[in-house]
Design an enzyme around this catalytic site. Structure first.
Site, PDB file in Angstrom:
ATOM      1  N   HIS A   1       0.834  -1.202   0.000  1.00  0.00           N
ATOM      2  CA  HIS A   1       0.000   0.000   0.000  1.00  0.00           C
ATOM      3  C   HIS A   1       0.875   1.262   0.000  1.00  0.00           C
ATOM      4  O   HIS A   1       0.658   2.166   0.799  1.00  0.00           O
ATOM      5  CB  HIS A   1      -0.909   0.025   1.238  1.00  0.00           C
ATOM      6  CG  HIS A   1      -1.891  -1.086   1.312  1.00  0.00           C
ATOM      7  ND1 HIS A   1      -2.462  -1.481   2.514  1.00  0.00           N
ATOM      8  CD2 HIS A   1      -2.418  -1.888   0.362  1.00  0.00           C
ATOM      9  CE1 HIS A   1      -3.296  -2.484   2.287  1.00  0.00           C
ATOM     10  NE2 HIS A   1      -3.285  -2.741   0.989  1.00  0.00           N
ATOM     11  N   PRO A   2       1.861   1.374  -0.873  1.00  0.00           N
ATOM     12  CA  PRO A   2       2.771   2.522  -0.809  1.00  0.00           C
ATOM     13  C   PRO A   2       2.065   3.822  -1.195  1.00  0.00           C
ATOM     14  O   PRO A   2       1.220   3.855  -2.093  1.00  0.00           O
ATOM     15  CB  PRO A   2       3.861   2.159  -1.825  1.00  0.00           C
ATOM     16  CG  PRO A   2       3.164   1.281  -2.818  1.00  0.00           C
ATOM     17  CD  PRO A   2       2.187   0.470  -2.006  1.00  0.00           C
TER      18      PRO A   2
END
Length: 543
Positions: free
Chosen positions: A479-480
């Site tokens: 989930h960058p």
């Protein structure tokens, strides 16, 4: 359908680079009225790979270079020098075409925090209408949910007994039941909702482009890799891109929207000479605009796994290990779009606080109907026996990293550094999560399922042992965010209207603009960002 620029290049009103979760929404909304010519550039191909559309096909797209950029981080100092695999979608729909399909927005406090940091118009009350606008909620319309939007949000068609036992065990462990993580409160345990419709993945491409592609004013170019933004007298006027071996140019009369994602967006800005001057010079890129924040503020959720051998053959591992079970599941899916293939094996989760003094959850406990020996660039390798996993995810990490150029070659992958586990709080939260996962597994509801803990194993018990295990096994949660941070400070990249500081006619719209990560999965927020960006752009065009 395009006009022609003065130099003979194609000319559009708007150009969007990247057909991911946000980019699809932006392009579809900008072209909706028919008044504007829009070009959507996507480096990957069309989403014709069959496994994209089957929910359990997640494992087929996880390491497939045809639909996945398959990035890797640099060695992480706090993780024993390990390199972390980073799957990112390289196909229409972007990562929404290869992700786990969990629909989660985060907490109102996440967005109110954005507003308090100087991002006017991004508080919870301001973003909720765009979540609702995007949504076609299977449960119907309410204060928190919308219907009639392009994105299908549904409940699981198939809920196996193991999932029901995990919910009950969590309640027995003291976690309150929560029927809707996107409702009045986030804390509690329950079933996730998903971006699945009629038993099929409902990616951003399916949601926004399926009908929009028939519009004469929208051009969707696949296999079109944006390599450089064209800037003239401080204004973005065009995009250079590679397609079928040729270098092409498209001009924008109004605006360019960069939607390449947390890695692609800063990389394109850097390749165009927009970013930290010293870094650009070091890589041989001419400095067009010194903007220090480009590629900074990278952060992600971080997680580990506690895996348990299962007493009965009801897990996804059993499906992977048995040809008859796979044949039966395929028939079940073909006939009724239900069964194991209609899910990716993640049914249940819990949002909890690792410290009672916290106002909002800082841990997400994912409960998978499968377990793996490893999840690497080489593939997802399940344990060779029946097993399931409980995975604590730290939602509010302290570490911040960077995305930089490895070279001025636009086809080279970027340099990714996370700097995970930079604080004691990062360790403390995950340690609490491991112990809570074990507590859930000890409850009566799971008595008929749990045989033994296989990872990290009962011998790993003390804080020091757990810390060593986290260093050895924990990974990015994919989930960058944050590499084109929204804000008003000198380290911000875009303002609250998502306009790049110092460059006219240029915006960024994707998860890279998040000043801080939200508490939950990031696909729904990325789509919301696309919806809100399009609204702001159209309002500006009409004024």
């Amino acid at each position: 359908m395009a006009g022609e620029g003065e130099d003979g290049s194609d000319a559009y009103d708007f150009i969007v680079t990247g057909a991911g979760s946000a980019g699809c929404a932006v392009a579809a909304r900008l072209s909706e009225s028919g008044r504007h010519r829009v070009l959507l550039l996507e480096a990957g191909d069309r989403d014709t790979y069959p496994w994209i559309h089957v929910p359990l096909g997640y494992h087929k797209t996880f390491v497939n270079p045809k639909v996945n950029w398959m990035f890797e981080s640099e060695p992480e100092a706090e993780l024993n020098g390990r390199v972390l695999y980073q799957p990112r979608g390289k196909v229409l729909g972007g990562t929404s075409s290869i992700n786990g399909m969990v629909y989660m927005r985060g907490t109102p406090a996440d967005y109110d925090g954005w507003r308090q940091s100087g991002c006017e118009g991004w508080d919870w009350d301001s973003v909720l209408p765009f979540f609702r606008k995007a949504q076609d909620q299977a449960r119907g319309e309410s204060e928190h949910h919308g219907v009639g939007g392009p994105l299908r949000v549904t409940d699981h068609r198939w809920k196996p007994p193991l999932a029901e036992a995990l919910v009950e065990a969590s309640i027995q462990a003291g976690i309150p039941a929560n029927p809707d993580f996107n409702g009045p409160r986030q804390e509690g345990v329950g079933y996730y909702q998903t971006t699945i419709g009629d038993g099929r993945r409902w990616s951003a491409a399916r949601a926004y482009l399926r009908d929009a592609r028939g519009r004469r004013n929208l051009t969707v170019a696949t296999g079109a890799h944006a390599t450089r933004l064209l800037i003239e007298q401080g204004r973005a006027v065009g995009v250079e891109y590679r397609q079928k071996g040729a270098v092409r140019t498209a001009r924008a009369r109004r605006e360019i929207v960069v939607s390449g994602g947390v890695y692609g967006s800063p990389q394109l800005l850097l390749l165009s000479g927009i970013g930290p001057a010293d870094h650009l010079r070091d890589k041989g890129v001419a400095v067009l605009h010194d903007l220090p924040g480009v590629g900074a503020n990278l952060h992600d959720h971080f997680n580990t796994y506690v895996s348990f051998r299962c007493a009965t053959p009801v897990t996804m591992n059993d499906l992977a290990l048995s040809l008859p079970k796979r044949i039966a599941a395929a028939a079940q899916y073909a006939i009724g779009r239900t069964g194991p293939l209609a899910s990716m094996g993640l049914f249940v989760g819990a949002m909890v606080r690792s410290d009672p003094r916290f106002e909002w959850p800082d841990l997400q406990i994912n409960m998978f109907a499968w377990s793996t020996k490893e999840r690497l660039r080489t593939g997802i390798v399940p344990h060779p026996f029946s097993a399931f996993s409980i995975s604590p995810v730290h939602l509010r990490p302290d570490g911040r990293g960077t995305v930089r150029l490895k070279s001025p070659d636009p086809t080279a992958p970027p340099e990714i550094r996370f700097n995970f586990l930079k604080s004691e709080e990062d360790f403390r939260a995950l340690t609490y999560g491991i112990r809570l996962s074990r507590e859930i597994a000890r409850q009566p509801a799971l008595k008929d399922y749990v045989v033994e803990e296989v990872a990290p194993g009962p011998a790993v018990e003390t804080d020091a042992q757990l810390r060593d295990d986290i260093r050895a096994r924990a990974i990015s949660n994919y989930h960058p965010v944050g590499t084109c941070r929204m804000g008003r400070g000198t380290d911000a990249v875009v303002d609250p209207q998502l306009r790049v500081h110092g460059i006219a006619g240029l915006r960024v719209a994707d998860a890279s603009i998040m000043p801080s990560i939200v508490a939950g999965n990031t696909n729904a927020p990325a789509i919301m960002i696309g919806e809100k960006a399009a609204d702001m752009i159209l309002r500006a065009a009409a004024s």
